[in-house]
Design a protein around this motif. Structure first.
Motif, PDB file in Angstrom:
ATOM      1  N   GLN A 215      71.208  12.665 -29.846  1.00 57.29           N
ATOM      2  CA  GLN A 215      70.100  12.948 -29.419  1.00 57.29           C
ATOM      3  C   GLN A 215      70.284  14.293 -29.152  1.00 57.29           C
ATOM      4  O   GLN A 215      70.381  15.355 -28.430  1.00 57.29           O
ATOM      5  CB  GLN A 215      70.586  12.231 -27.580  1.00 57.29           C
ATOM      6  N   VAL A 216      68.389  14.630 -29.173  1.00 60.38           N
ATOM      7  CA  VAL A 216      68.189  16.444 -29.894  1.00 60.38           C
ATOM      8  C   VAL A 216      67.049  15.999 -28.829  1.00 60.38           C
ATOM      9  O   VAL A 216      66.640  15.041 -28.431  1.00 60.38           O
ATOM     10  CB  VAL A 216      67.754  16.347 -30.591  1.00 60.38           C
ATOM     11  N   ARG A 217      66.479  17.266 -28.494  1.00 63.36           N
ATOM     12  CA  ARG A 217      65.219  17.390 -27.205  1.00 63.36           C
ATOM     13  C   ARG A 217      64.866  18.267 -27.824  1.00 63.36           C
ATOM     14  O   ARG A 217      65.532  19.252 -28.261  1.00 63.36           O
ATOM     15  CB  ARG A 217      66.002  17.658 -25.446  1.00 63.36           C
ATOM     16  N   VAL A 218      63.477  18.071 -28.068  1.00 59.84           N
ATOM     17  CA  VAL A 218      62.273  18.675 -28.922  1.00 59.84           C
ATOM     18  C   VAL A 218      61.840  19.347 -27.911  1.00 59.84           C
ATOM     19  O   VAL A 218      60.588  18.854 -26.804  1.00 59.84           O
ATOM     20  CB  VAL A 218      61.866  18.222 -29.904  1.00 59.84           C
ATOM     21  N   VAL A 219      61.544  20.729 -27.861  1.00 59.31           N
ATOM     22  CA  VAL A 219      61.102  21.539 -27.192  1.00 59.31           C
ATOM     23  C   VAL A 219      59.148  21.574 -27.571  1.00 59.31           C
ATOM     24  O   VAL A 219      58.639  23.090 -26.966  1.00 59.31           O
ATOM     25  CB  VAL A 219      61.574  22.758 -26.238  1.00 59.31           C
ATOM     26  N   ASN A 220      59.465  22.425 -28.812  1.00 63.02           N
ATOM     27  CA  ASN A 220      57.688  21.954 -28.624  1.00 63.02           C
ATOM     28  C   ASN A 220      56.421  21.525 -28.420  1.00 63.02           C
ATOM     29  O   ASN A 220      56.384  20.222 -27.625  1.00 63.02           O
ATOM     30  CB  ASN A 220      57.429  21.397 -30.548  1.00 63.02           C
ATOM     31  N   THR A 221      55.246  22.268 -27.828  1.00 63.03           N
ATOM     32  CA  THR A 221      54.554  21.625 -27.058  1.00 63.03           C
ATOM     33  C   THR A 221      53.513  21.109 -27.759  1.00 63.03           C
ATOM     34  O   THR A 221      53.271  20.219 -26.986  1.00 63.03           O
ATOM     35  CB  THR A 221      53.513  23.726 -27.042  1.00 63.03           C
ATOM     36  N   GLU A 222      53.402  20.851 -28.938  1.00 62.33           N
ATOM     37  CA  GLU A 222      52.738  20.081 -29.309  1.00 62.33           C
ATOM     38  C   GLU A 222      53.440  18.140 -29.061  1.00 62.33           C
ATOM     39  O   GLU A 222      52.206  17.572 -29.499  1.00 62.33           O
ATOM     40  CB  GLU A 222      52.091  19.969 -30.823  1.00 62.33           C
TER      41      GLU A 222
ATOM     42  N   THR B 299      56.140  12.590 -26.274  1.00 66.24           N
ATOM     43  CA  THR B 299      57.845  12.469 -25.666  1.00 66.24           C
ATOM     44  C   THR B 299      57.914  12.264 -23.736  1.00 66.24           C
ATOM     45  O   THR B 299      58.264  10.935 -23.457  1.00 66.24           O
ATOM     46  CB  THR B 299      58.808  13.455 -26.098  1.00 66.24           C
ATOM     47  N   ALA B 300      57.309  12.791 -23.107  1.00 68.49           N
ATOM     48  CA  ALA B 300      57.022  12.829 -22.059  1.00 68.49           C
ATOM     49  C   ALA B 300      56.959  11.088 -20.972  1.00 68.49           C
ATOM     50  O   ALA B 300      56.735  10.483 -20.696  1.00 68.49           O
ATOM     51  CB  ALA B 300      55.887  13.717 -21.156  1.00 68.49           C
ATOM     52  N   ALA B 301      55.307  10.779 -22.093  1.00 68.74           N
ATOM     53  CA  ALA B 301      54.756   9.692 -21.749  1.00 68.74           C
ATOM     54  C   ALA B 301      55.678   8.456 -21.999  1.00 68.74           C
ATOM     55  O   ALA B 301      55.815   7.532 -21.790  1.00 68.74           O
ATOM     56  CB  ALA B 301      54.120   9.301 -22.814  1.00 68.74           C
ATOM     57  N   LEU B 302      56.558   8.818 -23.216  1.00 71.99           N
ATOM     58  CA  LEU B 302      57.176   7.641 -23.759  1.00 71.99           C
ATOM     59  C   LEU B 302      58.739   7.655 -22.657  1.00 71.99           C
ATOM     60  O   LEU B 302      58.941   6.512 -22.199  1.00 71.99           O
ATOM     61  CB  LEU B 302      58.564   7.766 -24.803  1.00 71.99           C
ATOM     62  N   GLY B 303      59.152   9.063 -21.907  1.00 75.25           N
ATOM     63  CA  GLY B 303      60.382   8.970 -20.918  1.00 75.25           C
ATOM     64  C   GLY B 303      60.316   8.002 -19.822  1.00 75.25           C
ATOM     65  O   GLY B 303      60.617   8.042 -19.169  1.00 75.25           O
ATOM     66  N   ALA B 304      58.384   8.197 -20.020  1.00 76.04           N
ATOM     67  CA  ALA B 304      57.914   7.310 -18.178  1.00 76.04           C
ATOM     68  C   ALA B 304      57.355   5.932 -18.291  1.00 76.04           C
ATOM     69  O   ALA B 304      57.126   5.360 -17.467  1.00 76.04           O
ATOM     70  CB  ALA B 304      56.345   8.655 -18.164  1.00 76.04           C
TER      71      ALA B 304
ATOM     72  N   VAL C 128      63.770   6.848 -29.690  1.00 71.02           N
ATOM     73  CA  VAL C 128      63.731   7.092 -28.628  1.00 71.02           C
ATOM     74  C   VAL C 128      64.376   6.754 -27.796  1.00 71.02           C
ATOM     75  O   VAL C 128      64.174   5.700 -26.809  1.00 71.02           O
ATOM     76  CB  VAL C 128      62.395   7.933 -28.143  1.00 71.02           C
ATOM     77  N   ALA C 129      65.410   7.714 -26.870  1.00 67.69           N
ATOM     78  CA  ALA C 129      65.788   7.224 -26.173  1.00 67.69           C
ATOM     79  C   ALA C 129      65.987   7.285 -24.274  1.00 67.69           C
ATOM     80  O   ALA C 129      64.910   7.752 -24.662  1.00 67.69           O
ATOM     81  CB  ALA C 129      67.217   7.462 -26.599  1.00 67.69           C
ATOM     82  N   GLN C 130      66.332   5.970 -24.041  1.00 66.36           N
ATOM     83  CA  GLN C 130      65.430   6.615 -22.117  1.00 66.36           C
ATOM     84  C   GLN C 130      65.449   8.220 -21.775  1.00 66.36           C
ATOM     85  O   GLN C 130      67.182   8.385 -22.594  1.00 66.36           O
ATOM     86  CB  GLN C 130      66.517   6.043 -21.640  1.00 66.36           C
ATOM     87  N   GLY C 131      64.933   9.341 -21.295  1.00 65.46           N
ATOM     88  CA  GLY C 131      64.800  10.048 -20.937  1.00 65.46           C
ATOM     89  C   GLY C 131      64.439  10.770 -21.997  1.00 65.46           C
ATOM     90  O   GLY C 131      64.386  11.823 -21.308  1.00 65.46           O
ATOM     91  N   GLY C 132      63.937  10.359 -22.698  1.00 60.78           N
ATOM     92  CA  GLY C 132      63.007  10.846 -24.218  1.00 60.78           C
ATOM     93  C   GLY C 132      63.586  11.921 -24.889  1.00 60.78           C
ATOM     94  O   GLY C 132      63.258  12.861 -25.570  1.00 60.78           O
ATOM     95  N   GLY C 133      65.125  11.629 -24.907  1.00 61.18           N
ATOM     96  CA  GLY C 133      65.765  12.271 -25.753  1.00 61.18           C
ATOM     97  C   GLY C 133      65.283  11.795 -27.492  1.00 61.18           C
ATOM     98  O   GLY C 133      65.538  10.334 -27.604  1.00 61.18           O
TER      99      GLY C 133
ATOM    100  N   VAL D 141      69.047   2.735 -29.715  1.00 61.00           N
ATOM    101  CA  VAL D 141      69.093   4.262 -29.237  1.00 61.00           C
ATOM    102  C   VAL D 141      69.942   4.898 -27.984  1.00 61.00           C
ATOM    103  O   VAL D 141      68.806   4.382 -26.818  1.00 61.00           O
ATOM    104  CB  VAL D 141      68.092   4.995 -29.406  1.00 61.00           C
ATOM    105  N   GLY D 142      70.700   5.500 -27.708  1.00 64.76           N
ATOM    106  CA  GLY D 142      71.427   5.874 -26.173  1.00 64.76           C
ATOM    107  C   GLY D 142      72.699   5.245 -25.965  1.00 64.76           C
ATOM    108  O   GLY D 142      73.305   5.391 -24.968  1.00 64.76           O
ATOM    109  N   ARG D 143      72.768   4.373 -26.869  1.00 70.10           N
ATOM    110  CA  ARG D 143      73.729   3.497 -26.537  1.00 70.10           C
ATOM    111  C   ARG D 143      75.460   3.074 -27.493  1.00 70.10           C
ATOM    112  O   ARG D 143      75.323   4.023 -28.611  1.00 70.10           O
ATOM    113  CB  ARG D 143      74.002   1.510 -26.743  1.00 70.10           C
ATOM    114  N   LEU D 144      76.629   2.668 -26.777  1.00 74.35           N
ATOM    115  CA  LEU D 144      77.834   3.042 -27.397  1.00 74.35           C
ATOM    116  C   LEU D 144      78.101   2.334 -29.147  1.00 74.35           C
ATOM    117  O   LEU D 144      77.356   1.494 -29.281  1.00 74.35           O
ATOM    118  CB  LEU D 144      78.145   2.597 -27.051  1.00 74.35           C
ATOM    119  N   VAL D 145      78.191   3.099 -29.780  1.00 74.24           N
ATOM    120  CA  VAL D 145      78.483   2.598 -31.398  1.00 74.24           C
ATOM    121  C   VAL D 145      80.012   3.226 -31.756  1.00 74.24           C
ATOM    122  O   VAL D 145      80.167   4.444 -31.449  1.00 74.24           O
ATOM    123  CB  VAL D 145      77.353   3.836 -32.417  1.00 74.24           C
ATOM    124  N   LEU D 146      80.458   2.458 -32.095  1.00 74.38           N
ATOM    125  CA  LEU D 146      82.136   2.584 -32.537  1.00 74.38           C
ATOM    126  C   LEU D 146      82.373   2.434 -34.413  1.00 74.38           C
ATOM    127  O   LEU D 146      81.652   1.268 -34.277  1.00 74.38           O
ATOM    128  CB  LEU D 146      82.656   1.782 -31.526  1.00 74.38           C
ATOM    129  N   GLU D 147      83.433   2.872 -34.872  1.00 72.98           N
ATOM    130  CA  GLU D 147      84.137   2.616 -35.518  1.00 72.98           C
ATOM    131  C   GLU D 147      86.225   2.508 -34.938  1.00 72.98           C
ATOM    132  O   GLU D 147      86.095   3.281 -34.256  1.00 72.98           O
ATOM    133  CB  GLU D 147      83.923   3.902 -36.619  1.00 72.98           C
TER     134      GLU D 147
END
Length: 769
Positions: A135-142, A147-152, A159-164, A259-265
């Motif tokens: 998960q990465v957080r993108v800080v670009n203004t554009e 991203t914020a709309a999806l997190g809401a 996109v993971a829960q919380g916008g990542g 996205v955002g959930r556990l994945v194992l090997e």
């Protein structure tokens, strides 16, 4: 092959004229299948990416010492062998990028040159990635607004829960820094953008990587495929075009988890693999002609629950055009369901090599030299092979004396290359034990005491967690200010810091909280209900208390070794049905290699109506079974049912119409006659859900021979179809008796020889709300 960027156009250009023969869409109906057969053959293109060898700079080196994954290269090989030999891909059209070749630029170049530039409108394309996700957080203004709309409350597959943002960690990934604040990972949104010009809608993407912000790399006896930290930075410098971070994946996407959930090997005998890729390819080796993507995902989910519990839940996204219906790899398999295939060899003097990707992993682990495999040829001819040695998923085999069974003479190895292999005789060792992994969070003195106590239980051995494959985990749950205990219960999917089984949990997140008592867990650290009691219990006391549960787990392990719906030549079918509150078929199991041309109408109707969603039954549900014997001889039956509490129940048919006391046995308690369809319980009322159990796994064994040793274990008044299920006090003895009854080896041997034309074991598993 591993293809470098300069070689893409040269080598793939050589294969432009290589069209698959017989490839058709894996459609939801036979009419669509016939329409697809009339179309021109389509090209199949695949790009398979797997990374084991990550450098420290790709992850936070302070989190763990051993950051290398173990199973991603195996995932690539699992897919490659499946695509070439089961689905008809030309070897030159399957490009692999592994380890040092799987750079950010290398992956994007491969997508452009091998997939986008070469695919035409009716071609089939498959993209696979195994490695660390992030998960990465993108800080670009554009892009912040989107991203914020999806997190809401919006939705996006990247996109993971919380916008990542979901991303793939490439071999040259790095964490952002003050001097270079750009993100180094390959955002899934970038891949979606690169695939946008793809001319065909027949795209399947398989992603066996996670993006959970877990904080650790180990989860019980398994490894986590997620970077344990969430970097924040600018869009990657290579992303020169405006990037839509909310764009959905095209085509069909099969994810190891949302996205955002556990994945194992996990580690199996002599190899590791992603649990999702292994389960997926297993199902595709044994799939029927028309499975939908939803049915495939259901079967894959059932395998994952057995292997790692309920924490990892695969996910499907289907954006294929409505006209095509649900598809799986967009192709029909060109080989029948099989245990594997004879691999091509350029040297006729070398021994034959077989790929055993279709053999169930619990069987492969114990498959002994001398096991018989059959290669079927044209006009009813076949060759019998004997397994000599095995390493991982490959085995050396030899043709048995006589060559072709009709006496036509021996064939050259090249004549067998690419031919499907079927199990004929399954040879298993006697004395199989239960392997218990000791949690890495236990103190040294606790591990010593546990090792000593477990050594005193017959057929139980212990290993250090992560050292080798294990059947269960012995340990305890840290409990502190957070609800760690809840997180480890079945269905508690959220992972918590410091609960991954490695010492980095304590060092990274501070001192451990108070500890619970000792208990048993699935290999992924899902607590087995009812195994944890008071906190002040000594290790040896806990082991003694858990001994009956351990024996029940070993019994279940032995019964699972008899599962053979894809290999059995006995004509049998079983339907699990909900009787109340709403009658409906839930799951259907049939034997795949029986000579039965068609199944009875009742079975075919159940196959069409069976639920393709995860089976979660309400507590007030009542169930029943419908069985069919389509063979030419009577079939003796044994039911063994295990639940999450470690309890076992059973019933069986009685071999004679008159019992030992001279009383007549009711017809409902005798073996199934040829052609008979039987529903039970016969009164139609169904059986209630068992007590406080949260899952049930039932095994129905059909045998052409009476199960006399099983009958002896169950006593003078055995539970029969006329009486219903009864608890089994010694499930391990019953499981051992079952293997002895099915054994066809003559004289005293140290192995069981199970002939697939003499029995069938069909299995069902369901969860209870």
């Amino acid at each position: 092959m591993t293809l470098k960027r300069r070689a893409f156009l040269q080598q793939t250009g050589l294969a432009l004229g290589a069209l698959g023969l017989g490839g058709t869409a894996l459609l939801a109906s036979s009419s669509q299948y016939q329409q697809a057969l009339a179309k021109p053959a389509r090209r199949r293109l695949a790009l398979l990416i797997g990374i084991n060898a990550y450098p420290d700079r790709a992850l936070d080196p302070g989190v763990a010492q051993d950051i290398a994954l173990k199973g991603c290269i195996t995932d690539v090989e699992l897919q490659r062998q499946l695509l070439i030999h089961r689905f008809g891909f030309q070897p030159g059209d399957v490009v692999t990028l592994t380890n040092q070749d799987a750079t950010r630029d290398g992956i994007l170049t491969a997508i452009d040159e091998h997939l986008v530039q070469q695919a035409r409108s009716e071609d089939v394309v498959l993209l696979h990635f195994s490695g660390y996700g992030s998960q990465v957080r993108v800080v670009n203004t554009e892009v912040a607004t989107a991203t914020a709309a999806l997190g809401a409350g919006g939705e996006s597959e990247t996109v993971a829960q919380g916008g990542g943002q979901a991303a793939w960690v490439t071999v040259d990934s790095r964490l952002p820094s003050e001097s270079n604040p750009a993100l180094g990972d390959l955002l899934e949104a970038e891949i979606v953008a690169r695939l946008a010009p793809l001319a065909t809608a027949n795209l399947t993407t398989v992603i066996d990587a996670g993006s959970q912000d877990a904080g650790y790399l180990r989860w019980g006896n398994a490894r986590v495929r997620s970077r344990p930290t969430v970097p924040t930075g600018l869009l990657p410098t290579a992303a020169t075009e405006p990037l839509d971070l909310t764009a959905p994946w095209p085509g069909l996407v099969l994810r190891a988890a949302q996205v955002g959930r556990l994945v194992l090997e996990s580690h199996w005998d002599s190899f590791s693999a992603g649990v999702f890729t292994y389960a997926l390819t297993q199902n595709l080796w044994e799939t029927e002609p028309d499975p939908t993507s939803q049915l495939l995902l259901q079967r894959t989910r059932q395998r994952l629950q057995r292997w790692v519990g309920a924490d990892q839940q695969p996910y499907l996204s289907d954006r294929l055009p409505p006209r095509t219906g649900p598809l799986v790899y967009n192709l029909l398999p060109q080989l029948p369901p099989a245990a594997g295939v004879v691999l091509p060899s350029g040297d006729s003097s070398r021994p034959l090599t077989a790929w055993l990707g279709g053999v169930p992993p619990q069987v492969l682990r114990y498959l002994q030299p001398g096991s018989r495999l059959r290669v079927e040829l044209a006009k009813g001819q076949s060759v019998l092979l004997a397994l000599e040695t095995r390493t991982g998923l490959k085995a050396l085999v030899r043709s048995l004396e006589g060559g072709l069974e009709d006496g036509a003479g021996a064939l050259s190895p090249s004549a067998l290359a690419g031919r499907p292999i079927f199990e004929q005789v399954r040879r298993l060792p006697q004395g199989i034990d239960l392997i218990v992994a000791l949690d890495g969070q236990l103190k040294r003195v606790e591990r010593v005491d546990a090792t000593s106590a477990l050594a005193g239980i017959p057929l139980v051995s212990s290993v250090t967690a992560g050292e080798r494959a294990a059947d269960c985990l012995f340990g305890r749950l840290p409990i502190g200010p957070t609800s760690t205990l809840t997180a480890a219960l079945p269905g508690g999917a959220e992972a918590l810091p410091g609960n991954g089984g490695d010492d980095q949990g304590a060092s990274k997140w501070g001192e451990r909280g108070a500890e619970s008592s000792y208990g048993l867990f699935a290999p992924n650290r899902t607590l087995l209900p009812g195994t944890m009691l008071s906190r002040d219990e000594a290790v040896k006391t806990a082991v003694n208390r858990l001994t009956p549960y351990l024996k029940s787990l070993l019994a279940l392990k032995l019964v699972r070794l008899t599962e053979n719906h894809a290999a059995s030549q006995v004509g049998a079918a079983a339907v699990l049905e909900a009787v109340q509150p709403k009658p409906r078929p839930l799951l259907v199991q049939t034997t795949e290699r029986s000579p039965t041309a068609t199944w009875p109408v009742a079975i075919r109707q159940a196959q069409k109506a069976a639920d393709t969603n995860p089976i979660m039954l309400p507590r007030d549900c009542r169930i029943g079974y419908r069985l069919a014997n389509t063979s030419t001889q009577p079939l003796h039956l044994l039911w063994m049912s295990f639940d999450s509490r470690g309890e076992c129940t059973a019933l069986m048919t009685l071999p004679d119409a008159i019992d030992d006391d001279g009383a007549e046995v009711p017809p409902a308690a005798t073996p199934l006659d040829p052609g008979q369809i039987f529903t039970f319980p016969a009164n139609g009322a169904g059986w209630a859900m068992p007590g406080a159990a949260v899952w049930v796994e039932a095994h129905i064994i059909f045998s052409v021979q009476p199960l006399e040793r099983c009958l002896a274990v169950l006593g003078n008044n055995p539970p029969a179809l006329a009486t219903g299920f009864r608890p089994v006090r010694q499930p391990l003895q019953l499981a051992q008796a079952l293997l002895q009854d099915l054994n066809a080896s003559a004289g005293a041997t140290d192995y069981y020889a199970l002939h697939h034309d003499r029995w069938a074991t069909l299995s069902f598993r369901y969860d209870i709300a």
